[in-house]
Design an enzyme around this catalytic site. Structure first.
Site, mmCIF file in Angstrom:
data_model
loop_
_atom_site.group_PDB
_atom_site.id
_atom_site.type_symbol
_atom_site.label_atom_id
_atom_site.label_comp_id
_atom_site.label_asym_id
_atom_site.label_seq_id
_atom_site.Cartn_x
_atom_site.Cartn_y
_atom_site.Cartn_z
ATOM 1 C CE1 TYR A 49 -3.023 -3.043 0.440
ATOM 2 C CE2 TYR A 49 -3.570 -2.319 2.639
ATOM 3 C CZ TYR A 49 -3.732 -3.202 1.600
ATOM 4 O OH TYR A 49 -4.622 -4.242 1.733
ATOM 5 C CG HIS A 107 -0.931 -8.493 0.244
ATOM 6 N ND1 HIS A 107 -0.580 -7.175 0.298
ATOM 7 C CD2 HIS A 107 -2.246 -8.491 -0.057
ATOM 8 C CE1 HIS A 107 -1.636 -6.417 0.033
ATOM 9 N NE2 HIS A 107 -2.653 -7.197 -0.186
HETATM 10 N N1 LIG Z 1 -5.688 -8.674 1.519
HETATM 11 C C1 LIG Z 1 -6.064 -8.094 0.402
HETATM 12 O O1 LIG Z 1 -5.751 -8.541 -0.715
HETATM 13 C C2 LIG Z 1 -6.890 -6.849 0.489
HETATM 14 C C3 LIG Z 1 -7.530 -6.339 -0.664
HETATM 15 C C4 LIG Z 1 -8.311 -5.179 -0.535
HETATM 16 C C5 LIG Z 1 -8.436 -4.564 0.691
HETATM 17 N N2 LIG Z 1 -7.786 -5.067 1.807
HETATM 18 C C6 LIG Z 1 -7.920 -4.436 3.148
HETATM 19 O O2 LIG Z 1 -9.308 -4.326 3.467
HETATM 20 C C7 LIG Z 1 -9.624 -2.957 3.743
HETATM 21 C C8 LIG Z 1 -11.056 -2.654 3.346
HETATM 22 O O3 LIG Z 1 -11.281 -2.927 1.993
HETATM 23 P P1 LIG Z 1 -11.393 -1.791 0.865
HETATM 24 O O4 LIG Z 1 -10.740 -0.545 1.359
HETATM 25 O O5 LIG Z 1 -10.871 -2.348 -0.390
HETATM 26 O O6 LIG Z 1 -12.951 -1.579 0.672
HETATM 27 P P2 LIG Z 1 -14.219 -1.303 1.630
HETATM 28 O O7 LIG Z 1 -13.801 -1.053 3.018
HETATM 29 O O8 LIG Z 1 -15.204 -2.374 1.346
HETATM 30 O O9 LIG Z 1 -14.839 0.009 0.979
HETATM 31 C C9 LIG Z 1 -14.192 1.243 1.033
HETATM 32 C C10 LIG Z 1 -15.025 2.247 0.221
HETATM 33 O O10 LIG Z 1 -16.275 2.490 0.873
HETATM 34 C C11 LIG Z 1 -16.394 3.885 1.187
HETATM 35 N N3 LIG Z 1 -17.025 3.951 2.509
HETATM 36 C C12 LIG Z 1 -16.510 3.535 3.692
HETATM 37 N N4 LIG Z 1 -17.402 3.704 4.694
HETATM 38 C C13 LIG Z 1 -18.517 4.232 4.128
HETATM 39 C C14 LIG Z 1 -19.771 4.626 4.644
HETATM 40 N N5 LIG Z 1 -20.058 4.489 5.939
HETATM 41 N N6 LIG Z 1 -20.695 5.141 3.779
HETATM 42 C C15 LIG Z 1 -20.408 5.275 2.449
HETATM 43 N N7 LIG Z 1 -19.218 4.915 1.911
HETATM 44 C C16 LIG Z 1 -18.279 4.401 2.740
HETATM 45 C C17 LIG Z 1 -14.989 4.432 1.156
HETATM 46 O O11 LIG Z 1 -14.987 5.774 0.739
HETATM 47 P P3 LIG Z 1 -14.250 6.972 1.563
HETATM 48 O O12 LIG Z 1 -12.855 6.535 1.916
HETATM 49 O O13 LIG Z 1 -14.273 8.084 0.563
HETATM 50 O O14 LIG Z 1 -15.103 7.224 2.765
HETATM 51 C C18 LIG Z 1 -14.326 3.570 0.073
HETATM 52 O O15 LIG Z 1 -14.645 4.055 -1.205
HETATM 53 C C19 LIG Z 1 -8.578 -2.199 2.923
HETATM 54 O O16 LIG Z 1 -8.478 -0.851 3.277
HETATM 55 C C20 LIG Z 1 -7.354 -3.026 3.207
HETATM 56 O O17 LIG Z 1 -6.832 -2.735 4.482
HETATM 57 C C21 LIG Z 1 -7.029 -6.195 1.699
#
Ligand SMILES: NC(=O)c1ccc[n+]([C@@H]2O[C@H](COP(=O)([O-])OP(=O)(O)OC[C@H]3O[C@@H](n4cnc5c(N)ncnc54)[C@H](OP(=O)(O)O)[C@@H]3O)[C@@H](O)[C@H]2O)c1
Length: 282
Positions: A49, A107
């Site tokens: 990241y 990862h």
């Molecule tokens: N191991 C892996 O391969 C892998 C892959 C992907 C992700 N991850 C981890 O999982 C975490 C979460 O997944 P993700 O970031 O991909 O997606 P997510 O948490 O499912 O979704 C994040 C999105 O939702 C929005 N959001 C968050 N809370 C909200 C709310 N209450 N109302 C409306 N919109 C909202 C955010 O926008 P804003 O930021 O603009 O609020 C962002 O666009 C990552 O940050 C990372 O740490 C791991």
């Protein structure tokens, strides 16, 4: 906050803050500070990241004691060869400005998984990492790793959300004493999730938002969740999910949303080839 106990005895908050796709170190720092100020105690980052420095700075500036924070990072597949993995662990520690990680994950399930896992096992023995785990492993890969190593992964962090519910995989992980953790719990905003009529209707009943309903549904399935947001009001909203309980009927309604298809498909050669092209250094 609810906690889960991992298979090595470590306690982990069941809800935390993910910082994927926050590229700017200052925004990362501010987001981590906002999260910690509002009660988050689990932070999920990764070497891939490129924001481990910002996370470390946010933790330091927050005034919250390091011992009260559960810090996760991840090793990118390019560093999986045993010697590279040892260096990769030290690089994460240095960038995060800490002398231990609470959790370190492999990862991606590609490359020299066994070389990397041996390095993680040794780092755990040396006290550099408290819990070691994996990410994106399907049940077959997980079975192989468990059968051929001495430490069972504490966590498998995989894509799980209402449109990709992974029921069998979650049950299998639990049967192996591996705690399931959901990435993309809010489907990364896809499928117009925040306007989904079933989720909205359920939310109205409990006076909660769609995001809160979805996170609650995952918590009730025994899954650890790490929603990402850079907006403080959303951070506050996303952690405010411990004062209500979805009924069995509502859990079943959400179960009907499953499309059985995620953004990541590890059985698709094109997807795996795409991953193998993602390099974090030359
Ligand atoms: N191991 C892996 O391969 C892998 C892959 C992907 C992700 N991850 C981890 O999982 C975490 C979460 O997944 P993700 O970031 O991909 O997606 P997510 O948490 O499912 O979704 C994040 C999105 O939702 C929005 N959001 C968050 N809370 C909200 C709310 N209450 N109302 C409306 N919109 C909202 C955010 O926008 P804003 O930021 O603009 O609020 C962002 O666009 C990552 O940050 C990372 O740490 C791991």
């Amino acid at each position: 906050m609810d906690y889960v106990t991992l298979n090595d005895g470590m306690m982990m908050p069941q809800l935390g803050l993910g910082v994927y796709q926050i590229d700017d170190q200052n925004v990362t720092k501010q987001t981590v500070m906002d999260g910690l100020k509002n009660g988050y105690r689990l932070i999920d980052t990764a070497s891939a990241y490129f924001n481990e420095e910002g996370v470390g700075e946010g933790i330091k500036a927050s005034g919250v004691a390091r011992k009260d924070i559960f810090l996760t990072s991840k090793l990118w597949w390019q560093d999986y060869a045993y010697e590279d993995a040892k260096k990769g662990i030290d690089t994460s520690l240095e960038k995060l400005g800490t002398d231990y990680l609470d959790l370190y994950l492999l990862h991606q399930p590609v490359g020299d998984i066994f070389g990397a896992w041996r390095a993680l096992e040794e780092a755990q023995k040396a006290g550099k990492i408290r819990s070691i785990g994996v990410s994106n492993m399907n049940s077959g890969r997980l079975t192989d790793l468990i059968a051929n190593s001495s430490v069972v992964p504490s966590i498998n962090q995989v894509e799980i959300h209402p449109f990709f519910q992974e029921k069998d995989q979650v049950e299998y992980m639990k049967s192996q004493n591996v705690t399931p953790e959901a990435w993309g719990p809010l489907a990364q905003g896809a499928h117009d999730i925040f306007n989904n009529s079933i989720l909205k209707e359920i939310g109205e009943k409990y006076n909660k938002s769609v995001a809160q309903v979805v996170l609650r549904w995952l918590l009730q399935r025994g899954v650890v969740v790490i929603p990402k947001s850079t907006h403080e009001q959303r951070l506050i909203q996303n952690i405010d999910v411990f004062d209500f309980k979805l009924s069995d009927d509502d859990m079943n309604k959400i179960a009907t949303l499953d499309l059985n298809k995620g953004v990541a498909d590890y059985s698709d050669p094109d997807f795996v080839n795409m991953l193998l092209k993602l390099r974090v250094r030359n």
